[in-house]
Design an enzyme around this catalytic site. Structure first.
Site, short mmCIF file in Angstrom:
data_model
loop_
_atom_site.label_atom_id
_atom_site.label_comp_id
_atom_site.label_asym_id
_atom_site.label_seq_id
_atom_site.Cartn_x
_atom_site.Cartn_y
_atom_site.Cartn_z
N HIS A 207 0.88 -1.31 0.03
CA HIS A 207 -0.02 -0.24 0.00
C HIS A 207 0.96 1.36 -0.01
O HIS A 207 0.62 2.21 -0.70
CB HIS A 207 -0.87 0.02 1.28
CG HIS A 207 -1.86 -1.09 1.15
ND1 HIS A 207 -2.58 -1.20 0.00
CD2 HIS A 207 -2.17 -2.04 2.02
CE1 HIS A 207 -3.60 -2.26 0.31
NE2 HIS A 207 -3.33 -2.78 1.46
N CYS A 520 1.75 -1.05 -23.19
CA CYS A 520 1.24 -0.41 -22.29
C CYS A 520 2.03 -1.05 -21.10
O CYS A 520 1.74 -0.59 -20.25
CB CYS A 520 -0.20 -0.88 -21.93
SG CYS A 520 -0.70 -2.77 -21.67
C1 PEP Z 1 2.49 -5.35 -18.17
O1 PEP Z 1 2.82 -6.51 -17.69
O2 PEP Z 1 3.69 -4.76 -18.76
C2 PEP Z 1 1.44 -4.71 -17.70
C3 PEP Z 1 1.12 -3.54 -18.33
O3 PEP Z 1 0.53 -5.25 -16.79
P1 PEP Z 1 0.94 -5.44 -15.23
O4 PEP Z 1 1.93 -4.44 -15.20
O5 PEP Z 1 -0.33 -4.82 -14.42
O6 PEP Z 1 1.34 -6.79 -15.00
#
Ligand code: PEP
Ligand code: MG
Length: 604
Positions: A207, A520
């Protein structure tokens, strides 16, 4: 000086500059004065009692529960006022724990059967819990163990009548250093004057990490030394980008950081002024930059930093952190509707919950040997079908504006995609039969995070509306390097030739077939990596909102044809070092606004 790992630190013995490394989980620089928080004064002493005293101890226990509940309610109100509702739910979880009858029955039994005082009975119960949690490999679940510890310590303090130090007033420019910082202690702090955080304990899912990131307070956690002997009142610098705390900085260090801070402040504010203008390369190609978020409180950052919509909403935080009503179909529909309103025409991609089995609410019992490779993401969603269906219904019910997309996490094979799509199609039919206004043609895409999905991209891509590349996980799985393990961070390399080749394969496939593809992972938040992604052919990037102004600036300075040329050459090198050196040299010498050094180190 850098200290050897595990050596004790005493500022009295070492008056010169000391640097300690940790994990930088919230970027930026803070220069201020330390406030040491030691929250481990909750000593429970063993007192043997007589049978005639059992009733009195049980009464004391009940009274302490009432006191702790009152304290937590007041704290929650304060937290809601200062940090917003999204963070205050953490204390709701603590309040709920205090209502757990089974837990208190067990403490009462310990009092009456072992004839011990209430403090000791709580300590025994806590030790039992912590022993069970300590053997768990998943960092997230271990974190829930520290929530229980936090509540137990509050009860022990209430029983002893000990008054807690008042931390609601910090001096200006305070940097809090602590062994660990449980959420209820963080909630007591004077946020207005808190400029930096450094703790020994804590991981990326803690957190403390989530709150620090969301408040944009530079923070370093997982310090390699326990800051046991650090006292309040030392001058300190936190470099949350590099994962460093510097104590007693020398004059040259201080000056260096002051000018760096000033430079960043000035350049960042001028970048923010430009951040609402779309980012085009110098030869006119528009690069779309969206935001990755996990909390509604980040929505103002989406607007402030000029994101063109939300490329990734990590919906799992609804399930792990919020109260049951937020997880209900109605609760989720309300939340997704809010997201859809803010995203406007740019749209929002809601990723269905990416949880591992032991993070599932209610059934948190099955602990896997290797949760990162276990029943998580889409694998779990297809098993926990009711929960998945409820989420899909909520997303669809919020889809009136036709600007929501659904992203499925951790797809490893076609059959998972087909099964999920079947469930989505059935749900669309069901809601249309109910006469609801929904987006029956909602876009469905997948996250590419697993090597098998890279290899099979040419088949997978035909059955989706878009592709979203999760480089955080893709790098982890390609390199077989746990993204949270500091000891093997040398392997966690977004520029490894294997990663570049995988990304190139995905870009080429998506471009040739004409399907939208977006990156992303947080890789996109680093100017040099972002240039590499653009050079590979990606024109949509999604990242932490505060990075958007920096990346827009980098985009404006590059010429796409030259970057493509540079990246093509970079792919011919075999080692990460050669690739890095080549890119830094080429990009740095050809394009003006490369923030080499700033945000350069990838921090997850
Ligand atoms: C990733 O794996 O790059 C992603 C965007 O998801 P997370 O960071 O939530 O696993
Ligand atoms: Mg991922």
């Amino acid at each position: 000086m850098m200290l050897p790992t595990n050596s004790p630190i005493s500022l009295k013995e070492l008056p010169s500059e000391i640097q300690m490394r940790g994990m930088g989980i919230s970027p930026g620089i803070a220069i201020g004065t330390t406030v040491r928080i030691d929250d481990r004064g909750h000593k429970a002493e063993l007192i043997h009692i007589k049978e005639s005293q059992i009733e009195r101890e049980v009464r004391r226990l009940k009274r302490s529960v009432a006191v702790a509940r009152r304290q937590l309610k007041l704290l929650k109100e304060r937290m809601e006022r200062e940090l917003g509702k999204d963070h205050a739910y953490i204390l709701d979880a603590h309040i709920l724990m205090l209502q757990d009858q089974a837990l208190f029955k067990s403490v009462e039994q310990t009092i009456s059967q072992q004839l011990v005082n209430a403090e000791w009975a709580i300590k025994l119960e806590l030790d039992r819990f912590l022993a069970a949690y300590a053997s768990i490999s998943d960092g997230y679940l271990r974190q829930r163990g520290s929530d229980i510890e936090d509540v137990a310590h509050r009860l022990i303090d209430a029983l002893s009548g000990r008054r807690k130090a008042d931390r609601s007033k910090l001096r200006a420019h305070s940097i809090v250093v602590a062994d660990e910082l449980p959420p209820s202690v963080l909630a007591e702090l004077d946020i207005e004057h808190l400029i930096g955080l450094a703790t020994h304990a804590g991981g990326w899912a803690s957190h403390t990490a989530i709150i620090a990131k969301s408040l944009r307070i530079p923070a370093v956690i997982g310090l390699e030394h326990r800051p046991e002997q650090l006292s309040t009142g030392c001058q300190a610098i936190i470099d949350g980008t590099e994962g460093l705390i510097i104590l007693n900085p020398s004059e040259p260090t201080l000056q260096h950081y002051k000018s760096l801070c000033e430079h960043r402040r000035k350049s960042f504010s001028s970048l923010i002024e430009q951040s609402h203008i779309p980012a085009k390369t110098s030869d006119g190609e528009e690069i779309k930059l969206r935001a990755n978020i996990e909390l509604l409180s980040e929505l103002d950052a989406v607007q402030r930093f000029g994101a063109q919509g939300i490329g990734l909403f990590r919906s799992e935080y609804i399930f792990t952190n919020m109260l049951p009503q937020a997880c209900s179909e109605e609760g989720q529909t309300e939340l997704y509707t809010r997201l859809s309103e803010v995203a406007e025409d740019y749209g929002v991609a809601i990723r269905t919950f990416d949880l591992s089995q032991d993070r599932l609410p209610l059934t948190r019992k099955a602990v896997e040997e290797n949760p990162a490779m276990g029943l998580r993401g889409i694998r779990l969603a297809l098993k926990a079908e009711d929960m998945f269906r409820t989420q899909i219904r909520a997303i669809l019910k919020a889809s009136k504006r036709r600007n929501i997309r659904i992203t499925l996490p951790l797809i490893s094979c076609l059959s998972e995609l087909r099964q999920a799509r079947r469930l989505i199609n059935d749900t669309i039919k069901e809601l249309l039969d109910e006469g609801l206004d929904i987006d029956s043609k909602i876009s469905v895409g997948i996250m590419i995070e697993v090597p098998s999905a890279v290899i099979m991209i040419d088949h997978l891509i035909k059955e989706v509306d878009f592709i979203s590349i999760g480089t955080n996980d893709l790098v982890q799985y390609l390199m077989a390097a746990d993204r949270t393990n500091k000891d093997i961070s040398y392997l966690y390399q977004p520029l490894h030739p294997a990663v570049l080749r995988s990304l190139a394969r995905i870009a080429e496939t998506a471009i040739s077939i004409g399907k939208p593809v977006e990156v992303c992972g947080e890789m996109a938040a680093n100017p040099i990596y972002a240039a590499v992604l653009i050079g590979l052919g990606f024109t949509r990037l999604s990242m932490t909102p505060a990075a958007i102004p920096i990346i827009k600036d980098a985009v404006r300075s590059i010429e796409i044809s030259a970057v493509k040329e540079i990246v093509k050459k970079a792919k011919d090198f075999y080692t990460i070092r050669e690739i890095e050196e080549f890119l830094v040299e080429e990009l740095g010498s050809r394009f003006s606004s490369f923030y080499t050094g700033i945000n350069w180190r990838y921090v997850n």
